[in-house]
Design a protein around this motif. Structure first.
Motif, mmCIF file in Angstrom:
data_model
loop_
_atom_site.group_PDB
_atom_site.id
_atom_site.type_symbol
_atom_site.label_atom_id
_atom_site.label_comp_id
_atom_site.label_asym_id
_atom_site.label_seq_id
_atom_site.Cartn_x
_atom_site.Cartn_y
_atom_site.Cartn_z
ATOM 1 N N LEU A 26 -39.493 98.356 -51.524
ATOM 2 C CA LEU A 26 -39.273 97.406 -52.616
ATOM 3 C C LEU A 26 -38.696 98.108 -53.841
ATOM 4 O O LEU A 26 -37.866 97.544 -54.549
ATOM 5 N N ILE A 27 -39.106 99.336 -54.070
ATOM 6 C CA ILE A 27 -38.538 100.118 -55.168
ATOM 7 C C ILE A 27 -37.064 100.399 -54.887
ATOM 8 O O ILE A 27 -36.223 100.312 -55.778
ATOM 9 N N VAL A 28 -36.764 100.711 -53.634
ATOM 10 C CA VAL A 28 -35.375 100.955 -53.240
ATOM 11 C C VAL A 28 -34.557 99.675 -53.379
ATOM 12 O O VAL A 28 -33.430 99.695 -53.896
ATOM 13 N N LEU A 29 -35.105 98.537 -52.951
ATOM 14 C CA LEU A 29 -34.389 97.268 -53.084
ATOM 15 C C LEU A 29 -34.089 96.974 -54.551
ATOM 16 O O LEU A 29 -32.978 96.567 -54.890
ATOM 17 N N ASP A 30 -35.041 97.223 -55.422
ATOM 18 C CA ASP A 30 -34.828 97.007 -56.853
ATOM 19 C C ASP A 30 -33.685 97.877 -57.366
ATOM 20 O O ASP A 30 -32.803 97.406 -58.088
ATOM 21 N N ALA A 31 -33.666 99.137 -56.979
ATOM 22 C CA ALA A 31 -32.590 100.049 -57.406
ATOM 23 C C ALA A 31 -31.243 99.595 -56.848
ATOM 24 O O ALA A 31 -30.232 99.627 -57.548
ATOM 25 N N LEU A 32 -31.225 99.165 -55.585
ATOM 26 C CA LEU A 32 -29.978 98.692 -54.986
ATOM 27 C C LEU A 32 -29.474 97.432 -55.682
ATOM 28 O O LEU A 32 -28.268 97.279 -55.900
ATOM 29 N N LEU A 33 -30.367 96.542 -56.031
ATOM 30 C CA LEU A 33 -29.963 95.320 -56.742
ATOM 31 C C LEU A 33 -29.371 95.665 -58.114
ATOM 32 O O LEU A 33 -28.410 95.051 -58.555
ATOM 33 N N PRO B 4 -34.678 87.625 -54.205
ATOM 34 C CA PRO B 4 -35.943 88.266 -54.569
ATOM 35 C C PRO B 4 -35.886 89.076 -55.863
ATOM 36 O O PRO B 4 -36.880 89.664 -56.262
ATOM 37 N N ALA B 5 -34.753 89.106 -56.539
ATOM 38 C CA ALA B 5 -34.596 90.001 -57.688
ATOM 39 C C ALA B 5 -35.630 89.738 -58.777
ATOM 40 O O ALA B 5 -36.303 90.664 -59.230
ATOM 41 N N SER B 6 -35.780 88.518 -59.218
ATOM 42 C CA SER B 6 -36.709 88.218 -60.307
ATOM 43 C C SER B 6 -38.166 88.427 -59.904
ATOM 44 O O SER B 6 -38.910 89.115 -60.612
ATOM 45 N N PRO B 7 -38.616 87.878 -58.772
ATOM 46 C CA PRO B 7 -40.005 88.138 -58.382
ATOM 47 C C PRO B 7 -40.266 89.616 -58.096
ATOM 48 O O PRO B 7 -41.365 90.115 -58.346
ATOM 49 N N LEU B 8 -39.262 90.318 -57.592
ATOM 50 C CA LEU B 8 -39.413 91.740 -57.310
ATOM 51 C C LEU B 8 -39.618 92.517 -58.602
ATOM 52 O O LEU B 8 -40.503 93.378 -58.693
ATOM 53 N N LYS B 9 -38.821 92.223 -59.615
ATOM 54 C CA LYS B 9 -38.981 92.890 -60.924
ATOM 55 C C LYS B 9 -40.391 92.656 -61.461
ATOM 56 O O LYS B 9 -41.028 93.576 -61.976
ATOM 57 N N GLN B 10 -40.885 91.408 -61.361
ATOM 58 C CA GLN B 10 -42.229 91.076 -61.853
ATOM 59 C C GLN B 10 -43.295 91.819 -61.057
ATOM 60 O O GLN B 10 -44.233 92.374 -61.622
#
Length: 96
Positions: free
Chosen positions: A12-19, A70-76
């Motif tokens: 999930l940290i990687v997905l956030d960085a990729l986004l 998932p960008a917004s819920p992932l950030k939260q």
């Protein structure tokens, strides 16, 4: 993806960085991993979501509809996790 017990939270940290970065190379640099490591994690993310998530272009890999959703819920979620882990340690000598 209903069962969270089998999910590597590092993904999930990687997905956030990729986004944010829209580039495997830039995400790797930001997180202190190698590009092949992030590429491998992207493969795992694609399997997890059952979607390619990102479409490669000459200007990086913009997120497709699944990648953006998932960008917004992932950030939260990540912000909540940081707050949980970063809480001050209870010190009875300073408690009022």
């Amino acid at each position: 993806m209903a069962d969270m017990r089998g999910i590597d939270l590092n993904l999930l940290i990687v997905l956030d960085a990729l986004l944010d970065e829209r580039s495997v190379t830039r995400a790797a640099a930001r997180l202190g991993y190698t590009q092949p490591t992030i590429s491998g994690m992207l493969v795992r993310l694609r399997d997890l979501f059952g979607d390619p998530l990102f479409v490669r272009t000459q200007r990086g890999g913009p997120a497709d509809a699944t990648g953006r959703s998932p960008a917004s819920p992932l950030k939260q979620f990540l912000a909540d996790g940081r707050r949980l882990i970063g809480q001050d340690v209870f010190d009875p000598a300073t408690a009022e």
